[in-house]
Design an enzyme around this catalytic site. Structure first.
Site, PDB file in Angstrom:
ATOM      1  N   SER A  98      41.728  42.200  51.517  1.00 41.34           N
ATOM      2  CA  SER A  98      40.435  42.885  51.558  1.00 41.34           C
ATOM      3  C   SER A  98      39.619  42.512  52.781  1.00 41.34           C
ATOM      4  O   SER A  98      38.819  43.319  53.266  1.00 41.34           O
ATOM      5  CB  SER A  98      39.648  42.589  50.281  1.00 41.34           C
ATOM      6  OG  SER A  98      40.240  43.216  49.170  1.00 41.34           O
ATOM      7  N   HIS A 285      45.373  42.767  39.892  1.00 40.65           N
ATOM      8  CA  HIS A 285      46.036  41.474  40.065  1.00 40.65           C
ATOM      9  C   HIS A 285      46.491  40.899  38.726  1.00 40.65           C
ATOM     10  O   HIS A 285      47.529  40.234  38.651  1.00 40.65           O
ATOM     11  CB  HIS A 285      45.089  40.475  40.734  1.00 40.65           C
ATOM     12  CG  HIS A 285      45.020  40.585  42.221  1.00 40.65           C
ATOM     13  ND1 HIS A 285      46.111  40.389  43.037  1.00 40.65           N
ATOM     14  CD2 HIS A 285      43.980  40.859  43.051  1.00 40.65           C
ATOM     15  CE1 HIS A 285      45.755  40.541  44.304  1.00 40.65           C
ATOM     16  NE2 HIS A 285      44.470  40.829  44.343  1.00 40.65           N
TER      17      HIS A 285
END
Length: 466
Positions: A98, A285
């Site tokens: 990210s 995740h």
């Protein structure tokens, strides 16, 4: 409607677009904006870690629950937006994190995973919210994770490490980002910071309003700088936010976004606002389907909040996308796939909450009863025993956000037998991702772009040259 009958007789249609990306990169240089209809404002929306399967499953779930498409898909059906595929690679990998992804948007250049707007030779690239601030616009970030996390930070600051969140909190104040809403009390609270600095006091001295509850946020004044920090760590997952009473004083993503827009919208030179559904990524995740779908739908609800403003305003460029895929979840073919997928409507909480409520002293019947109560299906004795083994220090599962090493992967594999949702991993993927634009400047979008192209596009759409 009878939701049990919803998917009968329906067909899921997928399309494939065959492209030569090298040809497209050569052809898709963003052209100068020659239109006089430039954007005054930008709202950049990111569903962090959203694979295409996440968008599809959330829309199916929404149709089961409400009998209609979600807002993102409606924008496609009603032909209101320009649509593209986007390559999300970083400088160090075809699979980005990210920080590098946000830096591509924010700094306009690909950097290595883990850093924010700093190049390979240490060069600092000016983040785009600083460019817009210099051009006279007000700036803001809203997120469901810590406000100092990689995605909002990538639009605002330079940092050698995405993990330097205490320092990022200080940099926001130095830069003067006008509206900051999300989680992360531990980075502002003197009792929780290692250096004991009281950043709330720092922000107050600089003229910021401070909000720590939904009620305080609602009472904040427009046109005045605002820091809203509503939790230690991230904002709770949407499904837990709805079903656990302890979370009622925390605002939703749509509520935070509405306040941010109202605060910024009257500025004569316009504003730029980033809105992130950060926990879509965290749920991916953890292979947590209830967390994933419900947080994606919270993002979808926020799309309506943004579009209601943008359509009325007429001067706002809306960008809707993700920074990368994650775990590539999707529905799996089978005779009972319709009914099994629909069973997710019975899930009451995230897997995070469910697994944290299980303790080593549970017996087999207690853990089986708990899964029936929260997911609506029964574990076998072997499954229940293996689940309990995790809590006795055996077979501990690895995973980036599994800070207690709970059996997220094992439990998602059990759920797959009942909901027909599969996952390829517990980490990011290098997919090309969805990108949609609405409003002035959206005509600059080409069918296939690199993530760095959006930096240039935002500057050109607003006629900002800094």
């Amino acid at each position: 409607m009878d939701r049990r009958k919803f998917l009968r007789g329906s067909a899921l249609v997928s399309t494939a677009l065959i492209l030569n990306p090298f040809d497209l990169f050569a052809q898709n240089k963003i052209k100068p904006n020659l239109s006089t209809n430039s954007a005054k404002n930008i709202i950049f929306m990111i569903s962090d870690g959203m694979s295409s399967g996440t968008l599809a499953m959330a829309n199916l779930y929404n149709k089961q629950l409400h009998g209609k498409n979600g807002n993102w898909i409606n924008l496609y059906e009603e032909n209101k937006v320009k649509r593209a595929l986007m390559d999300t690679a970083s400088a160090s990998s075809i699979v980005t994190d990210s920080a590098a992804a946000s830096s591509a948007f924010g700094g306009g250049i690909r950097v290595k995973n883990g850093v924010l707007n700093i190049g390979a030779n240490g060069e600092h690239h000016v983040p785009i919210w600083q460019k817009f601030k210099k051009a006279g616009k007000r700036t803001g970030c809203v997120t469901t994770v810590t406000i100092t996390h990689a995605t909002p930070a990538g639009f605002c600051v330079n940092s050698a490490s995405r993990n330097a969140e205490p320092g990022i909190a200080e940099k926001y104040a130095e830069i003067g980002i006008d509206v900051l809403l999300g989680g992360g009390d531990e980075f502002f609270n003197s009792a929780k910071r290692e250096d004991k600095k009281d950043l709330y006091a720092v922000y107050k001295k600089k003229g910021y309003q401070i909000a720590k509850t939904k009620e305080e946020l609602a009472k904040s004044q427009n046109n005045k700088s605002l820091l809203g920090i509503f939790n230690t760590g991230a904002i709770p997952y949407t499904i837990d936010h709805k079903n656990l009473s302890k979370n009622k004083s925390i605002p939703t993503l749509a509520e935070m976004t509405k306040v941010a827009i109202d605060n910024l919208k009257d500025h004569q030179n316009g504003f730029v606002l980033q809105v992130e559904a950060g926990k879509v990524d965290w749920a991916a995740h953890a292979n947590d389907v209830a967390g994933l779908i419900n947080d994606q739908l919270a993002f979808d609800e926020t799309i309506k909040t943004v579009m209601d403003f943008a359509e009325k305003d007429g001067n706002t460029l809306v960008i809707i996308t993700t920074d990368h895929g994650n775990a590539n979840p999707g529905t799996i073919y089978g005779a009972d796939v319709n009914k099994n997928f629909e069973s997710i409507l019975n899930y009451k909480y995230t897997n995070e909450h469910i697994l944290n409520e299980i303790h080593e002293d549970f017996n087999l019947q207690e853990i089986k009863d708990w899964i029936v109560e929260t997911n609506g299906f029964s574990l076998t004795d072997d499954e229940a025993k293996h689940m309990l083994d995790f809590y006795k220090g055996l077979d501990k599962e690895e995973g980036l956000y599994n800070f207690k090493k709970l059996p997220f992967k094992f439990f998602s594999e059990i759920q797959k037998k009942h909901n027909n949702v599969g996952w390829i991993s517990m980490d990011h993927s290098g997919d090309y991702v969805e990108l949609a634009m609405y409003g002035p400047g959206s005509d600059l979008l080409k069918p296939f772009v690199k993530n760095t192209d959006l930096h240039k596009l935002m500057l050109q759409a607003t006629n900002v040259n800094v």
